[in-house]
Design an enzyme around this catalytic site. Sequence first.
Site, PDB file in Angstrom:
ATOM      1  N   ASP A  62       0.826  -1.208   0.000  1.00 22.33           N
ATOM      2  CA  ASP A  62       0.000   0.000   0.000  1.00 22.33           C
ATOM      3  C   ASP A  62       0.859   1.256   0.000  1.00 22.33           C
ATOM      4  O   ASP A  62       2.046   1.218   0.314  1.00 22.33           O
ATOM      5  CB  ASP A  62      -0.972   0.003   1.186  1.00 22.33           C
ATOM      6  CG  ASP A  62      -0.287  -0.125   2.539  1.00 22.33           C
ATOM      7  OD1 ASP A  62       0.777  -0.762   2.630  1.00 22.33           O
ATOM      8  OD2 ASP A  62      -0.828   0.403   3.527  1.00 22.33           O
ATOM      9  N   GLU A 126       0.020  -0.889   6.064  1.00 24.66           N
ATOM     10  CA  GLU A 126       1.232  -0.395   6.708  1.00 24.66           C
ATOM     11  C   GLU A 126       1.215   1.121   6.809  1.00 24.66           C
ATOM     12  O   GLU A 126       1.637   1.685   7.806  1.00 24.66           O
ATOM     13  CB  GLU A 126       2.472  -0.850   5.932  1.00 24.66           C
ATOM     14  CG  GLU A 126       3.785  -0.585   6.644  1.00 24.66           C
ATOM     15  CD  GLU A 126       4.319   0.837   6.491  1.00 24.66           C
ATOM     16  OE1 GLU A 126       5.187   1.223   7.307  1.00 24.66           O
ATOM     17  OE2 GLU A 126       3.897   1.567   5.589  1.00 24.66           O
ATOM     18  N   GLU A 127       0.739   1.771   5.778  1.00 26.60           N
ATOM     19  CA  GLU A 127       0.812   3.232   5.734  1.00 26.60           C
ATOM     20  C   GLU A 127      -0.121   3.916   6.736  1.00 26.60           C
ATOM     21  O   GLU A 127       0.058   5.083   7.033  1.00 26.60           O
ATOM     22  CB  GLU A 127       0.503   3.742   4.330  1.00 26.60           C
ATOM     23  CG  GLU A 127       1.553   3.368   3.298  1.00 26.60           C
ATOM     24  CD  GLU A 127       2.885   4.069   3.489  1.00 26.60           C
ATOM     25  OE1 GLU A 127       3.057   4.856   4.438  1.00 26.60           O
ATOM     26  OE2 GLU A 127       3.787   3.816   2.671  1.00 26.60           O
ATOM     27  N   GLU A 150      11.815  -2.104   4.247  1.00 24.09           N
ATOM     28  CA  GLU A 150      11.446  -0.679   4.213  1.00 24.09           C
ATOM     29  C   GLU A 150      12.673   0.133   3.792  1.00 24.09           C
ATOM     30  O   GLU A 150      13.784  -0.136   4.238  1.00 24.09           O
ATOM     31  CB  GLU A 150      10.970  -0.244   5.597  1.00 24.09           C
ATOM     32  CG  GLU A 150      10.395   1.133   5.663  1.00 24.09           C
ATOM     33  CD  GLU A 150       9.016   1.258   5.020  1.00 24.09           C
ATOM     34  OE1 GLU A 150       8.729   2.355   4.511  1.00 24.09           O
ATOM     35  OE2 GLU A 150       8.249   0.278   5.025  1.00 24.09           O
TER      36      GLU A 150
END
Length: 191
Positions: A62, A126-127, A150
């Site tokens: 995402d 995740e965001e 990441e």
Amino acid sequence: MRDALREIGLEPVDMPLDEELLRTHPAASPFSWDVSGKRHVVADWHPGGEGGRSLVLNGHIDVVAEASSLWRLPPYTPVRDGDWLYGRGGGDMKAGLAAILGAVKGLRALGLAPRAPVQLQSVVEEECTGNGALQAAVSGLRADACVVTEPFPASISISQVGVLWFHVDIAGLPAHAGDAREGANAIEASF
């Protein structure tokens, strides 16, 4: 991701987000939106060896919301320009997912395999919360280690500060604009 995992010889499995698990787990972040229909894609690589330590390779698919007007190219159409790739999420963090796939593909092409299970995880949420990785961690492979690809600049991080979520209600007292001093402006109070 499903197609990419199949291309490197793994069998992908959808892992739908479990709203009940996420709302009740003590490590979950609060959320107020519908997560039905959202899912992770995971694939297990069980090479059959012994004596090794298991590993999770994790990345998120995402991206944060964007303002299309700020892009000189369409944000959801990847464009390669020399050594640069332009497109929404190209660095954060589809590049990390590509690195995961490339590592497994490279090892398999060399005829090499780890001696313990490896799980590849493409997660969502995740965001905004991190709940996707949390669910994958509690529902997936119980591994000895995890690498989250990441894109931190020039460093390897062994922990992360996380995010603190909170909700604030600020009440105002309505008043006519001509009598504004008799009211209480909630926007000004929020400062």
